[in-house]
Design a protein around this motif. Structure first.
Motif, PDB file in Angstrom:
ATOM      1  N   ARG A 172      75.738  67.169  16.481  1.00 55.76           N
ATOM      2  CA  ARG A 172      74.908  66.682  15.396  1.00 55.76           C
ATOM      3  C   ARG A 172      73.468  67.176  15.540  1.00 55.76           C
ATOM      4  NH1 ARG A 172      75.398  60.591  13.306  1.00 55.76           N
ATOM      5  NH2 ARG A 172      74.026  60.842  11.557  1.00 55.76           N
ATOM      6  N   GLU A 173      72.939  67.061  16.738  1.00 55.88           N
ATOM      7  CA  GLU A 173      71.567  67.493  16.972  1.00 55.88           C
ATOM      8  C   GLU A 173      71.447  69.000  16.749  1.00 55.88           C
ATOM      9  OE1 GLU A 173      68.572  66.588  20.582  1.00 55.88           O
ATOM     10  OE2 GLU A 173      69.765  64.897  19.868  1.00 55.88           O
ATOM     11  N   GLN A 176      71.439  69.636  13.057  1.00 56.10           N
ATOM     12  CA  GLN A 176      70.139  69.236  12.500  1.00 56.10           C
ATOM     13  C   GLN A 176      69.097  70.322  12.758  1.00 56.10           C
ATOM     14  OE1 GLN A 176      69.511  65.594  14.604  1.00 56.10           O
ATOM     15  NE2 GLN A 176      70.611  64.338  13.130  1.00 56.10           N
ATOM     16  N   THR A 194      71.422  59.340   5.064  1.00 51.50           N
ATOM     17  CA  THR A 194      71.931  59.075   6.399  1.00 51.50           C
ATOM     18  C   THR A 194      71.851  57.570   6.635  1.00 51.50           C
ATOM     19  OG1 THR A 194      71.570  59.437   8.765  1.00 51.50           O
ATOM     20  CG2 THR A 194      69.638  59.573   7.373  1.00 51.50           C
ATOM     21  N   ASP A 196      71.393  56.743   9.803  1.00 51.35           N
ATOM     22  CA  ASP A 196      70.868  56.838  11.157  1.00 51.35           C
ATOM     23  C   ASP A 196      69.356  57.086  11.100  1.00 51.35           C
ATOM     24  OD1 ASP A 196      70.259  57.446  13.735  1.00 51.35           O
ATOM     25  OD2 ASP A 196      71.372  59.328  13.778  1.00 51.35           O
ATOM     26  N   GLU A 199      68.054  60.297  12.674  1.00 53.85           N
ATOM     27  CA  GLU A 199      68.256  61.488  11.862  1.00 53.85           C
ATOM     28  C   GLU A 199      67.236  61.525  10.715  1.00 53.85           C
ATOM     29  OE1 GLU A 199      72.076  63.542  11.118  1.00 53.85           O
ATOM     30  OE2 GLU A 199      72.016  62.452   9.216  1.00 53.85           O
ATOM     31  N   ARG A 202      63.943  62.633  12.126  1.00 55.82           N
ATOM     32  CA  ARG A 202      63.967  64.000  12.598  1.00 55.82           C
ATOM     33  C   ARG A 202      63.876  65.000  11.448  1.00 55.82           C
ATOM     34  NH1 ARG A 202      68.006  66.830  15.982  1.00 55.82           N
ATOM     35  NH2 ARG A 202      66.576  68.091  17.196  1.00 55.82           N
TER      36      ARG A 202
END
Ligand code: ATP
Ligand code: MG
Length: 384
Positions: A172-173, A176, A194, A196, A199, A202
């Motif tokens: 996921r990171e 991103q 999202t 999250d 996220e 970010r």
């Protein structure tokens, strides 16, 4: 670019999914919608491309009231990454990616060439992956295809509903990061959903924090974390928001400490004297232009010769403007008590844990003031 004016969506069964929503997304801006399950995020998105019609209020895209725009024409201008990716299982990755250009009537060869280019852009080699079917991909790869497909017709607006939701945190990171790099190049106007907060922080230039069908706060990540507008937002962003702030606060030249400096061509003996006088154990080594060349310890300098002959390569360094979180990561990685900060090659100073803490405090205070200012101007400017 996208503007909501008092938009409400009530479903036939009486559920109010979105309640009197007003906000605006600027051209080239990435806004994240974050909130708990069922708070109205997907409903908000689907009203932008008219997959759902609002019960009240108006939505503008590129200046036009979308109620007056033919939905098919509207959707050509809007890429859509749906929740759960939604690739066609019986079509190859290449054909999936070329879906929209094909619908737009592009020649097959042109559509496929464009699809290959997009797959490349999202980090999938088209010769390896283009002929596969979705079930032959990992979850992360499938999500990349979803993003490539949404970008295929080069729409100015992108709607992304939990585009990185179905993968593990590491992948996921990675996705991103790739997406941020891509967005820096293509500068789409993006609404990204999202649940999250990490996220949202970010990725977003700004964040809309949703409560039930309403936006509780719409502001920059720094402000949402540093000065939550309501107790609800505060509890949603969580108690560890100091840590999250590390990722949105960048190193500025004022945050840095100036350690002792030695010149590359300086006799070691002279450097030792200076370090002793300053009661320091080491010095940063610069060349005649002020560029960073490494560091040297006082014990090595007693060997004599020039500083240059005794200099170690500097491993712990970051460019100015790097988020504090990353700088802290470098500190930990090299087990260093500080990291050097450079502008290009030029040495600006070092970041120490004490300075890092100061920088964090500074940004919390600045944002708290920023919010107070924002509220004053909001109240005094009508019809803004
Ligand atoms: N067709 C429908 N008919 C009635 N209620 C609906 C319909 N679609 C959605 N809802 C309700 O509207 C509310 C908002 O749904 P929405 O899909 O926008 O939530 P969401 O924020 O995207 O949630 P999630 O994070 O779970 O995807 C929910 O209470 C949902 O049950
Ligand atoms: Mg949803």
């Amino acid at each position: 670019m996208i503007r909501f004016e008092q938009v409400t969506k009530r479903y036939p069964d009486g559920t109010t999914a979105v309640d009197d929503l007003s906000f605006e997304v600027a051209e080239g801006e990435l806004v994240t919608l974050v909130g708990p399950s069922g708070c109205g995020k997907t409903t908000t998105m689907m009203m932008v491309n008219r997959l759902i019609e609002p019960s009240a209020g108006r939505i503008f895209v590129e200046g036009a009231d979308i109620a007056t725009v033919d939905p098919v024409r509207l959707r050509r201008r809007i890429g859509y990454v749906i929740q759960q990716v939604g690739l066609f299982p019986h079509r190859t990755v290449l054909d999936n990616t070329a879906t929209v250009p094909a619908l737009l009537g592009w020649k097959r060869a042109k559509a496929r060439a464009r699809a290959a280019e997009l797959l490349d852009l999202v980090g999938l080699d088209p010769t390896t992956y283009g002929t596969r079917y979705p079930e032959q991909l990992s979850g992360g790869q499938r999500q990349r295809v979803g993003v490539a497909r949404a970008l295929a017709a080069d729409p100015p607006v992108l709607l992304m509903d939990e585009p990185f939701g179905a993968v593990d945190p590491v992948v996921r990171e990675q996705l991103q990061d790739e997406f941020l790099r891509m967005q820096a190049a293509v500068r789409k106007t993006v609404l990204l959903v999202t649940h999250d907060i990490e996220e949202a922080v970010r990725l977003g230039d700004r964040i809309a924090v949703y409560g039930q069908g309403r936006i509780e706060q719409f502001d920059t990540p720094g402000t949402v974390l540093g000065a939550p507008a309501t107790p609800y937002v505060a509890s949603f962003v969580g108690a560890d928001r100091g840590l999250k702030r590390l990722s949105v606060t960048t190193i500025e030249p004022d945050d840095l400490e100036q350690p002792p400096v030695a010149r590359l061509d300086e006799p070691a003996e002279r450097a030792v004297e200076r370090l002793r006088a300053e009661r320091a154990r080491w010095a940063v080594v610069l060349d005649a232009d002020g560029d960073l060349r490494g560091w040297v310890g006082i014990d090595e300098l007693t060997a004599g010769g020039t500083v240059g002959e005794l200099t170690h390569r500097m491993t712990a360094w970051v460019p100015v403007g790097t988020p504090l979180k990353q700088a802290f990561g470098v500190m930990l990685q090299y087990d260093a008590g500080w990291v050097a900060v450079v502008d290009g090659a030029r040495f600006l100073g070092v970041l120490t844990p004490a300075k890092l803490h100061e920088a964090l405090r500074r940004s919390v205070d600045a944002d708290a003031r920023g919010v107070a200012r924002g509220q004053v101007s909001f109240d005094s400017v009508s019809d803004a």
